[in-house]
Design an enzyme around this catalytic site. Structure first.
Site, PDB file in Angstrom:
ATOM      1  N   LYS A 144      48.037  -7.049 -13.026  1.00 38.67           N
ATOM      2  CA  LYS A 144      49.293  -6.295 -13.047  1.00 38.67           C
ATOM      3  C   LYS A 144      49.790  -6.000 -11.641  1.00 38.67           C
ATOM      4  O   LYS A 144      50.988  -6.102 -11.348  1.00 38.67           O
ATOM      5  CB  LYS A 144      49.096  -4.984 -13.818  1.00 38.67           C
ATOM      6  N   THR A 150      49.542   1.510 -15.340  1.00 40.07           N
ATOM      7  CA  THR A 150      49.290   0.656 -14.182  1.00 40.07           C
ATOM      8  C   THR A 150      48.497   1.454 -13.157  1.00 40.07           C
ATOM      9  O   THR A 150      49.009   2.413 -12.572  1.00 40.07           O
ATOM     10  CB  THR A 150      50.601   0.170 -13.554  1.00 40.07           C
TER      11      THR A 150
END
Length: 342
Positions: free
Chosen positions: A218, A143
């Site tokens: 995300k 991420t």
């Protein structure tokens, strides 16, 4: 097992079919369970090649483990070599640097803790880019922010290799159970090539177009999750303060319109002030920080997220960085205690 070919038994042949007319191509989601239930695929898709995996932390280790258990030929690396040992006992190979993993494998996955680590492992000295070449692929499932993802993509593609960003939605348990959600963007041919591997590690996958879109999706998802946890924590504390049983609150919420697995899973432990780590609090705060920067870049106000971020920062200052992100409730408790002492 042949070095150049292995069967990822859980992957369905539907993964390589053209997208359904009913779904926009960029939002096509593949659900392997549905394909398996319908008998499609005749037992799976054969992936030609070897797989590297960089980063064996709370998420990377179970993801790599699932690939090995599915019959994939996996080579691993981690900064702390001892974290590789459980994977080696399952049959994985080991290389001493990201560059050597990428050199020895056809496709390399990376799961790192933050943008700085992701960039260093991909682009730094001894990084994966040094071992890449035309025909190879690099899939970053970390991420990170869009700028970091684009920087990594630039370095990877300059070698002639293909790049796919594929951050995951899901924490430790979904990673262990192969139930992650992949939010991918970048080289579509690489997306199709690694689809069987994604289907081993996850329950669904979305292709979102250009590099940066997966990272943005995300961050938005984790932004919502982090804010929800703060609101849930406030509800637990308020219910107890007015004389209600917070466990009953968890049950009531689980049966209503705002039911979410996160609340049912974490609520009982939070009531006991126990926070077994599935998603570290410091990672949640990092994602909120990145989401705030993303919002700032497009002049979008997100005041609820800004307030939530401050509470996660307070929780970190209380020594809770490595606890589960549900430990943010302790920051609220501390806030109440501080106000009572004034």
């Amino acid at each position: 097992m042949a070095a150049a070919a292995f069967l990822c038994a859980r992957a369905a042949a539907a993964a390589l079919r053209p997208p359904s007319r009913g779904l926009p191509r960029r939002l096509l989601a593949s659900r392997v369970a549905a394909a398996s239930a319908s008998g499609e695929g005749g037992g799976g898709v054969e992936f030609q090649g070897t797989v590297g995996f960089l980063g064996l932390g709370i998420m990377g280790a179970p993801m790599a483990s699932n690939l090995i258990k599915a019959g994939c030929d996996v080579t691993v690396w981690n900064r702390t070599k001892s974290k590789c040992d459980p994977l080696l006992s399952l049959g994985a190979k080991y290389e001493p640097s990201p560059a050597q993993v990428a050199l020895s494998c056809d496709v390399t996955f990376a799961m790192l803790a933050d943008p700085e680590s992701a960039a260093e492992v991909a682009c730094g000295a001894g990084g994966a880019a040094e071992g890449l070449a035309p025909g190879k692929g690099y899939v970053d499932v970390s991420t990170v922010d869009g700028a970091t993802s684009k920087l990594i993509a630039e370095h990877i593609t300059s070698t002639g290799a293909s790049f796919l960003e594929a951050p995951v939605s899901g924490s430790k348990k979904p990673a262990e159970d192969g139930l992650l959600i992949f939010l991918t963007a970048g080289d579509e041919s690489l997306y199709k090539r690694v689809a069987p591997l994604l289907d081993v590690m996850g329950k669904s996958r979305f292709y979102l177009g250009d590099v940066g879109n997966g990272a943005a999706m995300k961050l938005v998802v984790n932004m919502v999750m982090g804010s929800m946890m703060v609101s849930f924590s406030e509800g637990l504390l308020l219910s107890e303060k007015v004389g209600l049983d917070p466990n009953t609150l968890v049950e009531v919420i689980s049966q209503g319109a705002i039911s979410a697995p996160m609340f049912s899973l974490k609520g009982p432990s939070m009531v006991k002030a126990a926070y077994p780590t599935a998603f570290p609090l410091q990672h949640q705060q990092k994602d909120l920080r990145l989401a705030l920067a993303l919002a700032e870049s497009v002049s979008q106000s997100i005041p609820t997220v800004a307030a939530a971020n401050e509470l996660y920062k307070t929780a970190k200052s209380l020594g809770l960085a490595d606890h589960d992100f549900s430990a943010v409730i302790e920051a609220l408790k501390a806030k109440v205690q501080s106000s009572q002492q004034q």
